[in-house]
Design an enzyme around this catalytic site. Structure first.
Site, mmCIF file in Angstrom:
data_model
loop_
_atom_site.group_PDB
_atom_site.id
_atom_site.type_symbol
_atom_site.label_atom_id
_atom_site.label_comp_id
_atom_site.label_asym_id
_atom_site.label_seq_id
_atom_site.Cartn_x
_atom_site.Cartn_y
_atom_site.Cartn_z
ATOM 1 N N ARG A 50 0.846 -1.214 0.000
ATOM 2 C CA ARG A 50 0.000 0.000 0.000
ATOM 3 C C ARG A 50 0.868 1.246 0.000
ATOM 4 N NH1 ARG A 50 -1.853 1.795 4.628
ATOM 5 N NH2 ARG A 50 -2.656 -0.188 5.397
ATOM 6 N N TYR A 102 -14.926 17.296 -16.321
ATOM 7 C CA TYR A 102 -15.320 15.891 -16.345
ATOM 8 C C TYR A 102 -16.477 15.683 -15.353
ATOM 9 C CZ TYR A 102 -14.978 10.858 -15.790
ATOM 10 O OH TYR A 102 -15.257 9.525 -15.730
ATOM 11 N N ASP A 174 -5.995 19.228 -14.702
ATOM 12 C CA ASP A 174 -6.293 17.881 -15.169
ATOM 13 C C ASP A 174 -5.799 17.794 -16.613
ATOM 14 O OD1 ASP A 174 -7.439 15.580 -16.271
ATOM 15 O OD2 ASP A 174 -9.229 15.699 -15.018
ATOM 16 N N LYS A 199 -6.899 6.686 -19.757
ATOM 17 C CA LYS A 199 -7.125 7.209 -21.109
ATOM 18 C C LYS A 199 -5.833 7.072 -21.932
ATOM 19 C CE LYS A 199 -10.945 8.117 -19.006
ATOM 20 N NZ LYS A 199 -11.301 9.402 -18.443
HETATM 21 C C1 LIG Z 1 -11.845 9.798 -17.198
HETATM 22 C C2 LIG Z 1 -11.502 11.119 -16.629
HETATM 23 C C3 LIG Z 1 -11.381 11.291 -15.243
HETATM 24 C C4 LIG Z 1 -11.655 10.167 -14.267
HETATM 25 O O1 LIG Z 1 -10.753 9.130 -14.381
HETATM 26 P P1 LIG Z 1 -11.070 7.568 -14.087
HETATM 27 O O2 LIG Z 1 -9.789 6.919 -14.406
HETATM 28 O O3 LIG Z 1 -12.211 7.180 -14.981
HETATM 29 O O4 LIG Z 1 -11.454 7.478 -12.645
HETATM 30 C C5 LIG Z 1 -11.005 12.540 -14.785
HETATM 31 N N1 LIG Z 1 -10.778 13.562 -15.635
HETATM 32 C C6 LIG Z 1 -10.914 13.427 -16.966
HETATM 33 C C7 LIG Z 1 -10.664 14.609 -17.848
HETATM 34 C C8 LIG Z 1 -11.280 12.211 -17.507
HETATM 35 O O5 LIG Z 1 -11.418 12.088 -18.832
#
Ligand SMILES: *Cc1c(COP(=O)(O)O)cnc(C)c1O
Length: 382
Positions: A50, A102, A174, A199
């Site tokens: 962890r 998001y 982000d 992604k």
């Molecule tokens: C998908 C996404 C998230 C969340 O991420 P997860 O891996 O699905 O928890 C946050 N910000 C953006 C811009 C995203 O496309």
């Protein structure tokens, strides 16, 4: 000397020199929960997964090298990474956010962060005057998505960084939509770059993960304490999958972006398409700023159709492109933000942002661009 980004995708900042006796070229998966102690007060540096695990450490070093971060912490999802980031704040603190975010982040704010005593405002961060006007004495951070999801609005990160410095705020960006290959917020002055690694970073629509990349040791130590305490860290096998995926980030991004540019230019010419939101088009209001702060426009395109029927027909008739949530992988995906990613966003806000029943979001993948366009064409005309 720091190596080129293509090289860092594969090796991080290190040469091939890790002292694994076998010299395995693919970094091993340390599938262990715990590590034996050599003696009283003697640890190998690893005690319990962890807190720290060699495979995760290798991945974190690679992502930190890609983002130019002091340190990066790997989480079990993008949302776990963002939640951990919000744990940096105290009840009473105010965070000023891009209004187009998001959907999961809006849900996190509405259902959890607000209950924990944080307050938020959502504004058009592409306009710095608006950002300034909404700062309060208790504002502690700017939280930015650029390009934003799903409207592809562009925020000037250098301007945000200088405002953040002037007011003593944290700048949190982000960076999921462009990946570290195309944009490096820390180099532009951000304190934290966040990623949903599910992604582009992992890139194969097969893993869920997230990263908090920190500009300073102090911030990284605070995030590491939160990660080890709340425990939403990435498992060794998933770390290995992401290490494998990220090796090809540079070539994937280049080709996906090239495909997206061609698809966006084609969409603009279609009578069933009313508007295309892609920062690689010169007509996009954020085109110049995006060019000045990135190495490209990425492979995410949103577009508005002439009618709800056209939008829904495209979703139902695509055959090569998958009607699915998520983005950034090798497979092209098409999403209906109004019922999928942004379903939990209050309707009033959705309408204000332009997230309506005629808006589609396309993640352009690695298929041949002619096949992607042919699929869209047959779906539009079906
Ligand atoms: C998908 C996404 C998230 C969340 O991420 P997860 O891996 O699905 O928890 C946050 N910000 C953006 C811009 C995203 O496309």
């Amino acid at each position: 000397m720091s190596k080129q980004i293509e090289t860092r995708c594969i090796h991080g900042n290190s040469d091939f020199s890790f002292n694994e006796e076998t010299r395995a070229v693919s970094f091993p998966i340390y599938q262990t929960a715990t590590f034996g102690h050599i003696g009283l007060g003697h640890s190998s540096g690893f005690d319990y997964t962890r807190e720290k695990n060699p495979t995760r450490q290798r991945l974190e070093e690679t992502i930190a090298a890609l983002e130019g971060a002091c340190d990066a912490v790997a989480f079990s999802s993008g949302m776990a990474a963002i939640s951990a980031c919000f744990e940096l704040f105290q009840p009473g603190d105010h965070i000023l956010c891009s209004e187009d975010l998001y959907g999961g982040v809006i849900r996190l704010i509405d259902t959890i962060s607000t209950k924990n005593g944080l307050s938020f405002d959502f504004v058009d961060t592409s306009d710095m005057e608006t950002v300034r006007a909404h700062l309060r004495p208790e504002t502690r951070a700017l939280y930015i998505e650029t390009p934003s999801n799903p409207m592809m609005n562009i925020t000037d990160l250098r301007a945000c960084a200088s405002l953040a410095r002037e007011r003593g705020l944290l700048l949190i960006v982000d960076n999921t939509f462009l990946s570290p290959y195309l944009q490096n917020p820390i180099a532009l002055g951000a304190d934290i770059a966040l990623h949903s690694g599910s992604k582009f970073i992992s890139g194969h629509n097969d893993t869920i993960c997230g990263f908090v990349c920190c500009a300073s040791r102090d911030l990284a130590d605070r995030v590491r304490l939160i990660a080890k305490t709340t425990g939403g860290v990435l498992a060794p096998f998933d770390c290995w999958l992401v290490l494998r995926g990220v090796k090809t980030l540079a070539v994937r991004m280049e080709r996906q972006q090239e495909n997206a540019q061609a698809v966006a230019e084609w969409l603009v010419r279609q009578p069933q398409v009313k508007r295309v939101f892609y920062p690689g088009l010169a007509a996009h209001p954020g085109y110049g700023i995006n060019r000045g702060q990135t190495r490209g426009a990425g492979s995410m395109i949103s577009f508005r159709t002439d009618s709800v029927e056209t939008a829904q027909r495209i979703l139902e008739k695509v055959r090569l492109i998958t009607f699915a949530e998520s983005l950034g992988g090798t497979e092209s995906l098409i999403t209906y933000p109004v019922t999928q990613t942004h379903h939990d966003v209050p309707e009033e806000m959705r309408i204000h942002l332009g997230i309506t029943e005629t808006l589609l979001r396309l993640s352009v993948g690695l298929e041949h661009v002619d096949d992607i366009i042919a699929d869209l064409k047959q779906a539009m005309e079906a």
